[in-house]
Design a protein around this motif. Sequence first.
Motif, PDB file in Angstrom:
ATOM      1  N   ASP A  91      48.606  47.016  73.373  1.00 39.07           N
ATOM      2  CA  ASP A  91      47.869  47.414  72.188  1.00 39.07           C
ATOM      3  C   ASP A  91      48.120  48.919  72.043  1.00 39.07           C
ATOM      4  OD1 ASP A  91      45.871  47.676  70.230  1.00 39.07           O
ATOM      5  OD2 ASP A  91      44.274  47.813  71.732  1.00 39.07           O
ATOM      6  N   GLY A 121      45.923  51.366  69.812  1.00 38.88           N
ATOM      7  CA  GLY A 121      44.654  52.093  69.765  1.00 38.88           C
ATOM      8  C   GLY A 121      43.815  51.853  71.007  1.00 38.88           C
ATOM      9  N   GLY A 122      43.445  52.926  71.681  1.00 35.15           N
ATOM     10  CA  GLY A 122      42.625  52.816  72.885  1.00 35.15           C
ATOM     11  C   GLY A 122      43.437  52.629  74.151  1.00 35.15           C
ATOM     12  N   ASP A 175      42.203  47.162  74.676  1.00 36.37           N
ATOM     13  CA  ASP A 175      40.884  47.732  74.989  1.00 36.37           C
ATOM     14  C   ASP A 175      39.751  46.989  74.289  1.00 36.37           C
ATOM     15  OD1 ASP A 175      41.559  48.626  72.423  1.00 36.37           O
ATOM     16  OD2 ASP A 175      40.402  50.478  72.651  1.00 36.37           O
ATOM     17  N   ASP A 232      41.839  41.656  71.847  1.00 31.68           N
ATOM     18  CA  ASP A 232      42.982  41.662  72.758  1.00 31.68           C
ATOM     19  C   ASP A 232      42.907  40.583  73.840  1.00 31.68           C
ATOM     20  OD1 ASP A 232      43.993  43.886  71.364  1.00 31.68           O
ATOM     21  OD2 ASP A 232      42.674  45.210  72.505  1.00 31.68           O
TER      22      ASP A 232
END
Length: 227
Positions: free
Chosen positions: A10, A12-13, A183, A188
Amino acid sequence: MPRFDAVLFDAGGVLVLPDPLVLAPLLAYFGGDPSLDSHRRAHYAGMKAKSDIDAGESSWDAYNDAYVAAVGVDEDDRAEAAEMLDRTRYHATWRWVIPESRAALDRLAECGVPMGVVSNASGQIEAMLAREICQVGPGDHIEMRVIVDSELVGVAKPDPRIFDHALPAFDGFDRSRIAYVGDSVTMDIGAGAAAGLHPILLDPYDHHPEADFERIRSLDELVAEFG
Ligand SMILES: [Mg+2]
């Protein structure tokens, strides 16, 4: 022996955060702690709050409330600060590179680990990642086999079909031996598991001690898997 033959991330984060250099002064006005550490922690507190109510990709109220509380915004100002955070944190501000993640990508690349990115994004993610982190194929930064942007492929997590746009780049790989690191429990872990991958939650502040899925505190733990 490593448990995985490839790793998907992923964005973002995991690779980037909402830019704390933008958000810190915004929330310091309301009494928020402007330190990087405080803002890094606040992102994951926000994601935990989002996961607790199974919030979808378009629902960020719980995240905003938890974020401003986590940086210590004065109680009376939290509603106003959360609204300002909501209006300021848009897709282009997800650009602050997590230094430990960037370093871990270098080490995974040195180990020859095949990698890719699958992101719920707004059409911007490949160009943003290309600045400092990674690109598809050889280039200035880490080589990825594929970078999937939900806006461009027309399907977003938690719909597992988003991975159909990444997996052709890993032809012949056993899906269960591809890790997907994110995250968000909802976006996810859920989508990764539904796609038959091995989902792993990046949970640096131990927000999910009761989890029945795998968690890591940093991407260094993945590096150790291959080292
Ligand atoms: Mg994320």
